[in-house]
Design a protein around this motif. Structure first.
Motif, short mmCIF file in Angstrom:
data_model
loop_
_atom_site.label_atom_id
_atom_site.label_comp_id
_atom_site.label_asym_id
_atom_site.label_seq_id
_atom_site.Cartn_x
_atom_site.Cartn_y
_atom_site.Cartn_z
N LYS A 176 1.12 -1.38 0.53
CA LYS A 176 -0.03 0.13 -0.25
C LYS A 176 0.89 1.12 -0.01
O LYS A 176 0.70 2.13 -0.69
CB LYS A 176 -0.95 0.37 1.41
N LEU A 177 1.70 1.38 0.59
CA LEU A 177 2.79 2.18 0.47
C LEU A 177 3.55 2.33 -0.96
O LEU A 177 4.01 4.24 -1.17
CB LEU A 177 4.23 2.40 1.41
N THR A 198 -5.88 11.85 -8.74
CA THR A 198 -6.69 11.36 -8.77
C THR A 198 -6.79 10.17 -9.00
O THR A 198 -7.15 9.02 -8.04
CB THR A 198 -7.81 12.01 -10.26
N GLY A 199 -5.52 9.28 -9.57
CA GLY A 199 -5.67 8.10 -8.96
C GLY A 199 -5.99 7.68 -7.95
O GLY A 199 -5.90 6.04 -8.03
N LEU A 200 -4.95 7.92 -7.62
CA LEU A 200 -4.26 7.31 -5.86
C LEU A 200 -5.66 7.16 -5.55
O LEU A 200 -5.81 6.64 -4.48
CB LEU A 200 -3.53 8.49 -4.77
N ALA A 201 -6.48 9.01 -4.89
CA ALA A 201 -8.10 8.52 -4.45
C ALA A 201 -8.65 7.72 -4.71
O ALA A 201 -9.74 6.62 -4.68
CB ALA A 201 -8.69 9.59 -4.58
N ILE A 202 -8.57 7.58 -6.64
CA ILE A 202 -10.08 6.37 -7.13
C ILE A 202 -9.13 5.21 -6.31
O ILE A 202 -9.52 4.28 -6.66
CB ILE A 202 -9.94 6.12 -8.45
N GLY A 203 -7.46 4.91 -6.39
CA GLY A 203 -7.28 3.34 -6.14
C GLY A 203 -7.66 2.43 -4.94
O GLY A 203 -8.00 2.05 -4.38
N PHE A 204 -7.33 3.79 -3.85
CA PHE A 204 -7.77 3.64 -2.30
C PHE A 204 -9.40 3.75 -2.25
O PHE A 204 -9.61 2.85 -1.52
CB PHE A 204 -7.34 4.47 -1.61
N GLU A 257 -9.65 0.11 -3.50
CA GLU A 257 -9.71 -1.19 -2.21
C GLU A 257 -10.30 -1.14 -1.38
O GLU A 257 -11.06 -1.70 -0.74
CB GLU A 257 -8.26 -0.64 -2.16
N TYR A 258 -11.35 0.00 -0.46
CA TYR A 258 -12.10 -0.03 0.24
C TYR A 258 -13.43 -0.46 -0.05
O TYR A 258 -14.12 -1.32 0.64
CB TYR A 258 -12.76 1.32 0.28
N PHE A 259 -14.00 -0.95 -0.52
CA PHE A 259 -15.44 -1.51 -2.08
C PHE A 259 -14.32 -3.00 -2.26
O PHE A 259 -15.87 -3.66 -2.46
CB PHE A 259 -15.87 -1.07 -2.96
N GLY A 301 -2.05 -9.58 -1.63
CA GLY A 301 -1.73 -8.93 -3.54
C GLY A 301 -3.72 -9.23 -3.93
O GLY A 301 -3.92 -8.38 -4.73
N ASN A 302 -4.59 -9.97 -3.14
CA ASN A 302 -5.89 -9.82 -3.68
C ASN A 302 -6.71 -9.13 -3.69
O ASN A 302 -7.56 -7.97 -4.05
CB ASN A 302 -6.64 -10.60 -2.70
N THR A 303 -6.42 -7.94 -2.44
CA THR A 303 -6.50 -6.67 -1.35
C THR A 303 -5.81 -5.54 -2.71
O THR A 303 -6.34 -4.50 -2.47
CB THR A 303 -6.50 -6.78 -0.21
N THR A 304 -4.28 -4.94 -2.65
CA THR A 304 -4.11 -4.49 -3.75
C THR A 304 -4.48 -4.98 -4.76
O THR A 304 -4.16 -3.17 -5.67
CB THR A 304 -2.52 -4.31 -3.19
N ALA A 305 -4.43 -5.30 -4.95
CA ALA A 305 -4.49 -5.57 -6.59
C ALA A 305 -5.95 -4.34 -6.93
O ALA A 305 -5.67 -4.65 -8.06
CB ALA A 305 -5.13 -7.14 -7.53
N ALA A 306 -6.64 -4.61 -6.18
CA ALA A 306 -8.12 -3.19 -7.05
C ALA A 306 -7.49 -1.86 -6.76
O ALA A 306 -7.81 -1.16 -7.78
CB ALA A 306 -9.07 -3.70 -5.21
N ILE A 307 -6.33 -1.82 -6.23
CA ILE A 307 -5.54 0.01 -6.63
C ILE A 307 -5.80 -0.36 -7.83
O ILE A 307 -5.56 1.19 -8.36
CB ILE A 307 -4.64 -0.13 -5.44
N GLY A 308 -4.79 -1.52 -8.37
CA GLY A 308 -4.47 -1.59 -10.15
C GLY A 308 -5.32 -1.44 -11.04
O GLY A 308 -5.27 -0.81 -12.04
N LYS A 309 -6.45 -1.59 -10.59
CA LYS A 309 -7.64 -2.04 -11.93
C LYS A 309 -8.69 -0.87 -11.68
O LYS A 309 -8.75 -0.29 -12.53
CB LYS A 309 -9.10 -3.23 -11.11
N GLY A 310 -8.69 -0.21 -10.34
CA GLY A 310 -9.35 1.18 -10.36
C GLY A 310 -8.56 2.13 -11.12
O GLY A 310 -8.63 3.28 -12.17
#
Length: 702
Positions: A301-302, A353-359, A362-364, A472-481
């Motif tokens: 996440k960092l 904006t990319g960081l906000a969309i990614g996190f 991840e929340y959802f 990885g399953n959790t943080t992969a959402a950041i990449g997709k967003g």
């Protein structure tokens, strides 16, 4: 575990990795044969369309935007645009293929490194993903720069024609990404559904159990869909945003003054992003190494946070070093005065904006938060309520990303017109190496766990690979967003470049031609989704029937005394994906051509605007619903893991009704040809997969 058992596990892990690589190679090489024919045909179409605008004239003509200058003939522009299209397609294919090779090598190595500890396994998986990210970004930047310099030998002072022809590079990259994403998605989902519905729900065996006939196809699908497909997808967005920014800059005062440093500002931002991502990666793998299971998720996440902060500083330096203090940009027929710090803010707004969309994504989609846990709770009453909760979550998750995209568009357009939007998209993609490293890390860790399970390695190793996969399953959402948000900005930037080049001053929805195009364009993403979902469903149906047939027809399969026919399941996914990827791709590529040819440029403008607005909503909601269903399933499966929460334990163990409902919900998460079409490669893969069953390939229950 004895030394002999360890060596046996290593041999099995290497053999399984070899089988996965062979299956992925077979699919990709066959897919690329068909795409090569399509690319050649579409390059001819581009040549004919562009050349016919001025009847294939060989005479120079006055430039449209740079007054007082002479531009190259239409025949030359058509030729160079077609060549750029071929270069973009080739670069996209190479990026996807090399990314897949890196991942297949990394799968088994991550499994083996897990013997040494969680830190060594994490470093291997993450470095492999980083290699893919740097490869994609650097290769795209290098080929694009080389294309500009080589084409410039002919165009000379005609920068309008030069950068106009270079836009074909972005189109080629995105075209290959389209087919790669669709084909890979159909492949992996068909295998996943077959493995889960029959293996988990009906037979109650682990996800990567070697007795499951679809398990190799499932692992191959991760490589061709989540690795090669995602690599091509992000490369397409990267190439399109860069080309759009370059073209808009070439028709501004940058192009009129022949200020190469200013025109090349998008390339400089991308180059700075590579250096920033390199520093960010070193922080996770060398300076602050992961040592415990609890350190894996924070380290991942960092990565986007650190890269965004460092890139903001780098963008400030590049903006003041490369751009003049004041300049003018083309603004739909008017001239807009812009300052260098305006473009810095455009890049910065895209980054954050990319960081906000990614996190937000991840929340959802992370089971650490309440939305996914609510979906998991809904599984207590069956699959129907699970589906309802998952769909509702996906629709709700659209709100924040859309507002974030809207803010970045408003800020970018206010400061620097359409060029500001293009630069904001480029800012979001400037840290693509880090984003892709995080995204590729997930499938690599997932397949590492699958290899450990299939090879019958010790429970200690599987627990480590499971911990890597969970993070990885959790943080992969950041990449997709991140990928969806950047695609939205890129699409708007390209739309602006299109209306600028086509001479459309405005898109008035009260014009009936525009409104008709708007309605049809908004419908196209639904049509596209229906085609891909039906294709996936048809392939999944065949896969489920085949897996059921093998369990019923092969004596001793459930007892581990006989080998399943892995190759047959691989062939089902391969044939279905290759056969079904063409119609959706043809819909996307032919719809704009037909609309513009038969109904005019205003109808085409409405069509593109409608598809952009509708497509963003569908992409975000479908992606987040799928991620939530997947993580709800994994959350329930945490029942037997050490440290599982009381809430997770209350949902029941694997095989419970709640778990089966979660598996069924996960299968909903969606985005040929005879054997002879595969040439010599399918028999080679089949030989690997059909090697005699050995007694040491038993499932380790210890």
């Amino acid at each position: 575990m004895t030394t002999g058992e360890a060596m046996s596990g290593l041999r099995r892990a290497n053999r399984l990795a070899w089988a996965g690589e062979g299956g992925a190679n077979s699919f990709l090489f066959t897919q690329y044969k068909y795409l090569a024919a399509f690319t050649a045909i579409f390059a001819v179409v581009i040549f004919l369309f562009l050349g016919s605008v001025h009847r294939f004239s060989t005479d120079s003509r006055p430039c449209k935007y740079t007054r007082g200058r002479t531009c190259k003939p239409a025949l030359a522009n058509a030729t160079f645009s077609a060549i750029a299209f071929l270069l973009g397609a080739a670069t996209s294919v190479v990026s996807g293929y090399l990314g897949m090779r890196i991942a297949t090598y990394a799968n088994a190595r991550t499994t083996l490194e897990a013997r040494r500890g969680i830190g060594a396994a994490f470093a291997t998986a993450f470095r492999s993903g980083a290699v893919m990210g740097f490869l994609l970004a650097s290769l795209g930047l290098l080929v694009l720069y080389a294309t500009i310099k080589v084409f410039g030998l002919y165009y000379g002072d005609d920068w309008e024609g030069l950068y106009g022809s270079v836009t074909g590079y972005g189109l080629g990259g995105s075209s290959m990404a389209l087919f790669g994403r669709v084909g890979g998605g159909i492949y992996t989902k068909a295998a996943d559904v077959g493995a889960d519905l029959v293996g988990k729900v009906e037979r109650n065996i682990p996800e990567d159990d070697p007795r499951n006939p679809a398990v190799i196809a499932d692992n191959v699908g991760d490589n061709v869909g989540d690795i090669a497909g995602m690599g091509s997808d992000l490369f397409g967005s990267y190439a399109e945003s860069t080309c759009a920014a370059l073209f808009v800059a070439s028709i501004s005062s940058f192009g009129a003054d022949h200020d190469f440093a200013a025109v090349a500002y998008p390339l400089l931002i991308s180059a700075a992003g590579l250096l920033v991502c390199l520093v960010t990666t070193l922080l996770a793998t060398d300076l602050f190494m992961v040592k415990t299971v609890r350190g894996v998720a924070p380290a991942l996440k960092l990565q986007p946070i650190i890269s965004t902060v460092l890139m903001t500083v780098a963008a400030l330096v590049v903006s003041f070093a490369a751009l003049p203090a004041n300049f003018t940009m083309f603004d739909f027929g008017a001239v807009k005065q812009v300052k260098n710090w305006h473009l810095f803010f455009c890049v910065a707004i895209g980054l954050w904006t990319g960081l906000a969309i990614g996190f937000t994504t991840e929340y959802f989609t992370s089971n650490a938060y309440s939305p996914v846990r609510d979906v998991a709770d809904s599984c207590k009453t069956g699959a129907a309520t699970n589906v309802i909760f998952g769909l509702a979550l996906g629709y709700k998750s659209v709100i924040v990303p859309v507002f974030a995209i809207a803010v970045s568009i408003y800020v970018g357009f206010t400061l620097a017109s359409i060029y500001g939007i293009a630069v904001a998209a480029l800012g979001m993609l400037s840290t693509v190496a880090t984003g892709l490293a995080i995204d590729a890390y997930g499938p690599i860790s997932d397949n590492a766990g699958g290899i450990a399970e299939m090879a019958g390695m010790s429970r200690r190793i599987r627990q480590r690979t499971d911990a890597l996969d969970a993070a990885g399953n959790t943080t992969a959402a950041i990449g997709k967003g991140f990928a969806i948000g950047s695609a939205a900005l890129v699409s708007l930037a390209l739309f602006g470049a299109f209306v600028s080049r086509a001479g459309v001053a405005d898109v008035n929805v009260l014009n009936p031609k525009v409104f008709v195009g708007l309605l049809v364009g908004a419908m196209l993403p639904y049509w596209f989704s229906a085609m891909t979902m039906r294709s996936m469903g048809s392939a999944a149906l065949k896969m489920v029937e085949e897996v059921r047939r093998q369990f019923a027809a092969i004596p001793g399969l459930m007892e581990g005394r006989a080998a399943p026919d892995y190759a047959r399941c691989v062939r089902i996914s391969t044939d279905a994906s290759l056969r079904e990827m063409m119609p959706p791709g043809a819909l996307v590529l032919l719809a704009p051509l037909l609309a513009g040819t038969f109904f005019g440029v205003r109808t085409l403008a409405g069509l593109l605007a409608g598809a952009l607005v509708s497509g963003v909503q569908i992409a975000i909601s479908a992606s987040n619903s799928g991620g939530a269903w997947d993580n709800a399933k994994k959350y329930i499966e945490m029942f037997t893991q050490a440290g599982a929460s009381d809430h997770a334990k209350s949902l029941g163990p694997k095989g419970s009704d709640a778990h089966k409902a979660a598996v069924i919900g996960d299968t909903i998460a969606v985005p040929q040809h005879p054997d002879q079409a595969h040439g010599r490669r399918v028999p080679r893969v089949r030989a690997i997969l059909r090697r005699p069953w050995r007694p040491d390939i038993q499932v380790d229950r210890g």
